[in-house]
Design a protein around this motif. Structure first.
Motif, PDB file in Angstrom:
ATOM      1  N   ARG A 256       8.079  28.132  20.837  1.00 22.98           N
ATOM      2  CA  ARG A 256       8.230  27.217  19.738  1.00 22.98           C
ATOM      3  C   ARG A 256       7.916  25.815  20.274  1.00 22.98           C
ATOM      4  NH1 ARG A 256      12.930  30.025  18.265  1.00 22.98           N
ATOM      5  NH2 ARG A 256      14.200  28.384  18.698  1.00 22.98           N
ATOM      6  N   MET A 257       8.432  25.432  21.436  1.00 19.52           N
ATOM      7  CA  MET A 257       7.883  24.042  21.748  1.00 19.52           C
ATOM      8  C   MET A 257       6.570  23.743  22.286  1.00 19.52           C
ATOM      9  SD  MET A 257      11.495  23.293  24.138  1.00 19.52           S
ATOM     10  CE  MET A 257      10.980  22.177  24.898  1.00 19.52           C
ATOM     11  N   ALA A 258       5.983  24.954  22.686  1.00 18.79           N
ATOM     12  CA  ALA A 258       4.744  24.907  23.436  1.00 18.79           C
ATOM     13  C   ALA A 258       3.813  24.966  22.061  1.00 18.79           C
ATOM     14  CB  ALA A 258       4.438  26.368  24.102  1.00 18.79           C
ATOM     15  N   ALA A 259       4.185  25.821  21.010  1.00 20.35           N
ATOM     16  CA  ALA A 259       3.290  25.851  19.785  1.00 20.35           C
ATOM     17  C   ALA A 259       3.121  24.304  18.938  1.00 20.35           C
ATOM     18  CB  ALA A 259       3.743  26.846  18.874  1.00 20.35           C
ATOM     19  N   ALA A 260       4.309  23.699  19.278  1.00 20.13           N
ATOM     20  CA  ALA A 260       4.439  22.298  18.406  1.00 20.13           C
ATOM     21  C   ALA A 260       3.426  21.423  19.059  1.00 20.13           C
ATOM     22  CB  ALA A 260       5.913  21.744  18.439  1.00 20.13           C
ATOM     23  N   GLY A 261       2.828  21.473  20.428  1.00 24.85           N
ATOM     24  CA  GLY A 261       2.129  20.641  21.026  1.00 24.85           C
ATOM     25  C   GLY A 261       0.755  20.880  21.226  1.00 24.85           C
ATOM     26  N   MET A 262       0.492  22.409  20.943  1.00 25.20           N
ATOM     27  CA  MET A 262      -0.868  22.855  21.235  1.00 25.20           C
ATOM     28  C   MET A 262      -1.579  23.153  20.122  1.00 25.20           C
ATOM     29  SD  MET A 262       0.312  25.371  24.238  1.00 25.20           S
ATOM     30  CE  MET A 262      -1.224  26.045  24.873  1.00 25.20           C
ATOM     31  N   PRO A 263      -2.812  22.920  20.158  1.00 27.75           N
ATOM     32  CA  PRO A 263      -3.755  23.126  18.928  1.00 27.75           C
ATOM     33  C   PRO A 263      -3.723  24.656  18.504  1.00 27.75           C
ATOM     34  CG  PRO A 263      -5.096  23.013  20.853  1.00 27.75           C
ATOM     35  CD  PRO A 263      -3.912  22.590  21.541  1.00 27.75           C
ATOM     36  N   ALA A 264      -3.815  24.668  17.053  1.00 25.75           N
ATOM     37  CA  ALA A 264      -3.752  25.992  16.295  1.00 25.75           C
ATOM     38  C   ALA A 264      -4.722  27.011  17.048  1.00 25.75           C
ATOM     39  CB  ALA A 264      -3.990  25.843  14.882  1.00 25.75           C
ATOM     40  N   GLY A 265      -4.488  28.455  16.802  1.00 22.35           N
ATOM     41  CA  GLY A 265      -5.300  29.230  17.356  1.00 22.35           C
ATOM     42  C   GLY A 265      -4.905  30.310  18.330  1.00 22.35           C
ATOM     43  N   TYR A 266      -3.648  30.065  18.921  1.00 24.77           N
ATOM     44  CA  TYR A 266      -3.286  30.746  20.145  1.00 24.77           C
ATOM     45  C   TYR A 266      -2.348  32.003  19.235  1.00 24.77           C
ATOM     46  CZ  TYR A 266      -0.158  32.571  23.578  1.00 24.77           C
ATOM     47  OH  TYR A 266       0.590  33.518  24.423  1.00 24.77           O
ATOM     48  N   ASP A 267      -2.712  33.255  19.990  1.00 25.41           N
ATOM     49  CA  ASP A 267      -2.322  34.167  19.088  1.00 25.41           C
ATOM     50  C   ASP A 267      -1.631  35.308  20.537  1.00 25.41           C
ATOM     51  OD1 ASP A 267      -1.517  36.362  17.365  1.00 25.41           O
ATOM     52  OD2 ASP A 267      -3.561  37.099  17.193  1.00 25.41           O
ATOM     53  N   PHE A 268      -0.471  35.377  20.297  1.00 26.08           N
ATOM     54  CA  PHE A 268       0.166  36.639  21.289  1.00 26.08           C
ATOM     55  C   PHE A 268       0.110  37.788  20.705  1.00 26.08           C
ATOM     56  CE2 PHE A 268       3.538  38.899  23.358  1.00 26.08           C
ATOM     57  CZ  PHE A 268       2.896  38.573  24.769  1.00 26.08           C
ATOM     58  N   LYS A 269      -0.854  38.628  21.189  1.00 25.60           N
ATOM     59  CA  LYS A 269      -1.021  40.072  20.514  1.00 25.60           C
ATOM     60  C   LYS A 269       0.026  41.121  20.495  1.00 25.60           C
ATOM     61  CE  LYS A 269      -5.466  39.010  19.587  1.00 25.60           C
ATOM     62  NZ  LYS A 269      -5.862  38.617  18.248  1.00 25.60           N
ATOM     63  N   PRO A 270       0.545  41.383  21.662  1.00 28.37           N
ATOM     64  CA  PRO A 270       1.628  42.536  21.424  1.00 28.37           C
ATOM     65  C   PRO A 270       2.945  42.245  20.721  1.00 28.37           C
ATOM     66  CG  PRO A 270       1.115  41.715  24.014  1.00 28.37           C
ATOM     67  CD  PRO A 270       0.587  40.827  22.985  1.00 28.37           C
ATOM     68  N   GLN A 271       3.466  43.198  20.452  1.00 35.03           N
ATOM     69  CA  GLN A 271       4.558  43.054  19.430  1.00 35.03           C
ATOM     70  C   GLN A 271       5.767  43.558  20.182  1.00 35.03           C
ATOM     71  OE1 GLN A 271       4.869  41.662  16.554  1.00 35.03           O
ATOM     72  NE2 GLN A 271       2.610  41.109  16.753  1.00 35.03           N
ATOM     73  N   PRO A 272       6.846  42.805  20.696  1.00 37.02           N
ATOM     74  CA  PRO A 272       7.943  43.328  21.524  1.00 37.02           C
ATOM     75  C   PRO A 272       8.390  44.494  21.252  1.00 37.02           C
ATOM     76  CG  PRO A 272       8.193  41.027  20.962  1.00 37.02           C
ATOM     77  CD  PRO A 272       7.162  41.410  20.115  1.00 37.02           C
ATOM     78  N   ASN A 273       8.876  44.903  19.691  1.00 39.50           N
ATOM     79  CA  ASN A 273       9.490  46.251  19.674  1.00 39.50           C
ATOM     80  C   ASN A 273       8.312  47.322  19.693  1.00 39.50           C
ATOM     81  OD1 ASN A 273      11.944  45.018  19.171  1.00 39.50           O
ATOM     82  ND2 ASN A 273      11.742  44.848  16.806  1.00 39.50           N
ATOM     83  N   ASP A 274       7.222  47.137  19.205  1.00 44.19           N
ATOM     84  CA  ASP A 274       6.301  48.266  19.773  1.00 44.19           C
ATOM     85  C   ASP A 274       6.234  48.715  20.921  1.00 44.19           C
ATOM     86  OD1 ASP A 274       5.811  47.959  16.870  1.00 44.19           O
ATOM     87  OD2 ASP A 274       3.951  47.177  17.088  1.00 44.19           O
ATOM     88  N   VAL A 275       6.154  47.505  21.807  1.00 44.52           N
ATOM     89  CA  VAL A 275       5.972  47.853  23.257  1.00 44.52           C
ATOM     90  C   VAL A 275       7.230  48.481  23.812  1.00 44.52           C
ATOM     91  CG1 VAL A 275       5.673  46.748  25.645  1.00 44.52           C
ATOM     92  CG2 VAL A 275       4.422  46.048  23.755  1.00 44.52           C
ATOM     93  N   ALA A 276       8.468  47.960  23.355  1.00 42.23           N
ATOM     94  CA  ALA A 276       9.701  48.509  23.861  1.00 42.23           C
ATOM     95  C   ALA A 276       9.922  49.879  23.558  1.00 42.23           C
ATOM     96  CB  ALA A 276      10.827  47.618  23.308  1.00 42.23           C
ATOM     97  N   GLY A 277       9.398  50.221  22.281  1.00 39.33           N
ATOM     98  CA  GLY A 277       9.496  51.657  21.846  1.00 39.33           C
ATOM     99  C   GLY A 277       8.679  52.488  22.744  1.00 39.33           C
ATOM    100  N   ALA A 278       7.428  52.114  23.053  1.00 41.50           N
ATOM    101  CA  ALA A 278       6.701  52.920  23.900  1.00 41.50           C
ATOM    102  C   ALA A 278       7.173  52.979  25.142  1.00 41.50           C
ATOM    103  CB  ALA A 278       5.216  52.445  24.019  1.00 41.50           C
ATOM    104  N   VAL A 279       7.710  51.940  25.850  1.00 46.98           N
ATOM    105  CA  VAL A 279       8.312  51.941  27.216  1.00 46.98           C
ATOM    106  C   VAL A 279       9.638  52.831  27.504  1.00 46.98           C
ATOM    107  CG1 VAL A 279       9.581  50.664  29.025  1.00 46.98           C
ATOM    108  CG2 VAL A 279       7.674  49.630  27.988  1.00 46.98           C
ATOM    109  N   LEU A 280      10.425  52.814  26.236  1.00 47.99           N
ATOM    110  CA  LEU A 280      11.590  53.276  26.469  1.00 47.99           C
ATOM    111  C   LEU A 280      11.438  54.958  25.978  1.00 47.99           C
ATOM    112  CD1 LEU A 280      13.966  50.740  24.476  1.00 47.99           C
ATOM    113  CD2 LEU A 280      13.782  51.373  26.948  1.00 47.99           C
ATOM    114  N   SER A 281      10.414  55.358  25.832  1.00 47.22           N
ATOM    115  CA  SER A 281      10.173  56.643  25.377  1.00 47.22           C
ATOM    116  C   SER A 281       9.694  57.506  26.763  1.00 47.22           C
ATOM    117  CB  SER A 281       8.749  57.002  24.384  1.00 47.22           C
ATOM    118  OG  SER A 281       7.478  56.669  25.111  1.00 47.22           O
TER     119      SER A 281
END
Ligand code: FE2
Ligand code: FE2
Length: 332
Positions: free
Chosen positions: A139-164
């Motif tokens: 949140r702190m980084a987002a407040a000071g950086m230009p728009a357009g940054y996108d973190f693609k992976p979804q933590p719960n999707d990745v966690a589900g795949a890893v935990l399988s």
């Protein structure tokens, strides 16, 4: 901080747990250190500070910014800040599945060794706190950086795949992560007046608690290993190879997204060769940060090597070799 490390060292996680009492002593030692170094996000790490966007977020040893020497100092800072933001997001993601897995394996101790249970509950609690810290940093980084940054992976999707995957494979990947966190701390303490003091503290405080996690993860990894048949272990090695390939898939997607964001916001044009170098350096930096700085750790090699056959080691080695490590990282 060195004093903390010295006090942790005698626990010697590499030593074989020759008896239940040895193992109990190690859990007890981890609890003692965990209580002594316990920190809070706002009180100890953030301390009312904001990011100084005139400073780098990641040290050069992690960001690999020196491999793109055509960037101006301001562009180099932005290059490291994007990676710092991705760092916060990646840790928020991996700590989601680590916390869940540790909570799951703590079941083994529910009605047994209460010292071991307490150590694993603290481990989980610390990873929940770390996730909150990394969300705060995003949140702190987002407040000071230009728009357009996108973190693609979804933590719960990745966690589900890893935990399988098998617990053995998840604990092996987790040990890699706990150990590379320590390598990252070491990179962050290299003398560099241009590195954000707040980010230096993030590396320092995270490392302090991750040191205990590495010890616990190793104990639990070996406990899990002792339960497996040779066939199950062989399948677990396959799972680990698939997990590392999945991590690399995530890094490829995010390196492309971050390179596009950098080029969009840099405010000038780059030649096709330079654009290619920016993208390749980002991917190489992410592979170094999230795969190779852990798997090359002597402790990781020693622990994993003690549990697998030469043939399984060769399978892992060839899988890692197929994930191309940038030449500059080799032997680092
Ligand atoms: Fe953590
Ligand atoms: Fe951890």
């Amino acid at each position: 901080m060195e004093a903390v490390a010295e006090r942790v060292t005698p626990v010697n996680p590499v030593a074989p747990a020759s008896s239940a009492s040895t193992s109990r002593d190690r859990y007890a030692k981890v609890i003692e250190v965990s209580k002594r170094i316990r920190w809070e996000i706002e009180r100890d790490v953030i301390r009312g500070r904001d990011f100084d966007f005139g400073k780098k977020f990641l040290p050069d040893g992690l960001s690999k910014v020196r491999e793109v020497p055509f960037l101006t100092p301001a562009e180099g800072r932005f290059f490291s800040q994007i990676q710092g933001r991705t760092y916060a997001n990646v840790f928020g993601l991996v700590e989601r599945f680590i916390g869940a897995k540790v909570l799951e394996i703590s079941r083994e101790h529910w009605l047994g060794d209460q010292i071991a249970l307490e150590a694993l509950v603290r481990f989980t609690d610390e990873e929940l706190k770390h996730q909150e810290m990394f969300r705060r940093l995003e949140r702190m980084a987002a407040a000071g950086m230009p728009a357009g940054y996108d973190f693609k992976p979804q933590p719960n999707d990745v966690a589900g795949a890893v935990l399988s995957k098998s617990t053995w494979a998840v604990l092996a990947l987790t040990l890699d992560i706990e150990l590379f966190t320590q390598a990252h701390y070491r990179a962050s303490i290299e003398p560099d007046g241009d590195l954000s003091p707040l980010w230096k503290d993030v590396f320092l405080f995270h490392w302090k608690e991750e040191s205990q996690h590495a010890i616990l993860d190793e104990i639990e990894f070996k406990r899990e290993d002792a339960r497996l048949t040779p066939e199950q272990r062989d399948q677990a090695v396959t799972d680990l190879i698939e997990l590392v390939a999945a991590v690399d898939g995530i890094l490829q997607v995010q390196a492309s997204a971050d390179a596009a964001y950098f080029l969009q916001q840099a405010g000038r044009s780059f030649s096709p060769e330079q654009q290619q170098a920016i993208h390749a350096t980002l991917l190489g930096a992410y592979r170094w940060q999230y795969i190779f700085s852990g798997v090359q750790d002597p402790r990781f090699l020693e622990v994993l090597g003690s549990l697998i056959t030469a043939e399984q080691a060769a399978r892992i080695q060839s899988a890692l070799a197929s994930i191309e490590a940038p030449a500059a990282d080799k032997g680092a």
